[in-house]
Design an enzyme around this catalytic site. Structure first.
Site, PDB file in Angstrom:
ATOM      1  N   ILE A   1      -2.801   0.845  -4.598  1.00  0.00           N
ATOM      2  CA  ILE A   1      -2.647  -0.452  -5.252  1.00  0.00           C
ATOM      3  C   ILE A   1      -1.359  -1.120  -4.777  1.00  0.00           C
ATOM      4  O   ILE A   1      -0.808  -1.966  -5.422  1.00  0.00           O
ATOM      5  CB  ILE A   1      -2.729  -0.341  -6.787  1.00  0.00           C
ATOM      6  N   TYR A   2      -0.885  -0.693  -3.618  1.00  0.00           N
ATOM      7  CA  TYR A   2       0.196  -1.358  -2.907  1.00  0.00           C
ATOM      8  C   TYR A   2       1.507  -1.425  -3.659  1.00  0.00           C
ATOM      9  O   TYR A   2       2.255  -2.372  -3.538  1.00  0.00           O
ATOM     10  CB  TYR A   2      -0.243  -2.758  -2.460  1.00  0.00           C
ATOM     11  N   HIS A   3       1.802  -0.443  -4.464  1.00  0.00           N
ATOM     12  CA  HIS A   3       3.087  -0.378  -5.151  1.00  0.00           C
ATOM     13  C   HIS A   3       3.897   0.757  -4.541  1.00  0.00           C
ATOM     14  O   HIS A   3       4.125   1.785  -5.163  1.00  0.00           O
ATOM     15  CB  HIS A   3       2.891  -0.167  -6.649  1.00  0.00           C
ATOM     16  N   ALA A   4       4.306   0.539  -3.309  1.00  0.00           N
ATOM     17  CA  ALA A   4       5.043   1.578  -2.590  1.00  0.00           C
ATOM     18  C   ALA A   4       6.382   1.856  -3.267  1.00  0.00           C
ATOM     19  O   ALA A   4       7.040   0.951  -3.766  1.00  0.00           O
ATOM     20  CB  ALA A   4       5.272   1.141  -1.155  1.00  0.00           C
TER      21      ALA A   4
ATOM     22  N   ILE B   1       6.977   6.811  -8.865  1.00  0.00           N
ATOM     23  CA  ILE B   1       6.486   5.466  -9.159  1.00  0.00           C
ATOM     24  C   ILE B   1       6.223   5.326 -10.660  1.00  0.00           C
ATOM     25  O   ILE B   1       5.850   6.286 -11.332  1.00  0.00           O
ATOM     26  CB  ILE B   1       5.215   5.145  -8.339  1.00  0.00           C
TER      27      ILE B   1
END
Length: 172
Positions: free
Chosen positions: A101-104, A143
């Site tokens: 979900i592109y939350h690096a 994260i």
């Protein structure tokens, strides 16, 4: 297609698999070597398989059936060799179809100097490189369980305070 549709997309909030980012060369313009190592820990795949089964169970609930909800039962290409709707089938499907979900985060971990995996200190300064700070979500060792927007803003605000405290005009 003139139909209402809905979908369940299971996502890992706490993946156990961790990847790597390595320098490809000493040339700063060369792209780094990125290996996310998705599903290197089988637990990550198992969690998504269970999430998929929960989504299917949800689709069969009476409330959804009243709306005529129907599972799209086409066999996923590349998974034909597995018995449909088994854990093995869902594992194949997930390996082909899942995405981030592109939350690096976590590529420049903050930690004490005794931690060999830490890149920045508690003031966000990069160990061993004078005058460089990292002020984004890459400093988080884990994260957050949600969108990274608010933590990114908080890290940015804290980074700004740290820079201002070190700036010559701020030391009056």
């Amino acid at each position: 297609m003139d139909k209402d549709m809905w979908q369940v997309i299971p996502m890992l909030l706490r993946p156990e698999s961790t990847g790597t980012i390595r320098l490809a060369s000493s040339d700063p313009y060369t792209a780094p070597l990125i290996d996310p190592k998705y599903f290197s820990k089988i637990q990550d795949l198992n969690v998504l398989i269970e999430g998929t089964k929960i989504g299917l169970a949800l689709s069969k609930m009476e409330a959804f059936q009243k709306l005529g909800s129907k599972f799209y039962a086409a066999i996923f290409p590349g998974c034909e060799q597995f018995t449909p709707w088994t854990d093995e089938y869902w594992g194949c499907f997930i390996r082909h179809f899942s995405s981030t979900i592109y939350h690096a985060s976590g590529t420049c971990k903050m930690g004490p100097s005794s931690d060999k995996t830490a890149v920045v200190d508690p003031t966000l300064k990069v160990y061993g490189i004078k005058g460089l700070r990292v002020i984004d979500c890459s400093i988080m060792s884990k994260i957050v369980s949600g969108n990274t927007n608010a933590p990114a803003i908080m890290i940015g605000e804290k980074g700004l305070d740290l820079i201002k405290a070190d700036w010559p005009l701020g030391k009056r």
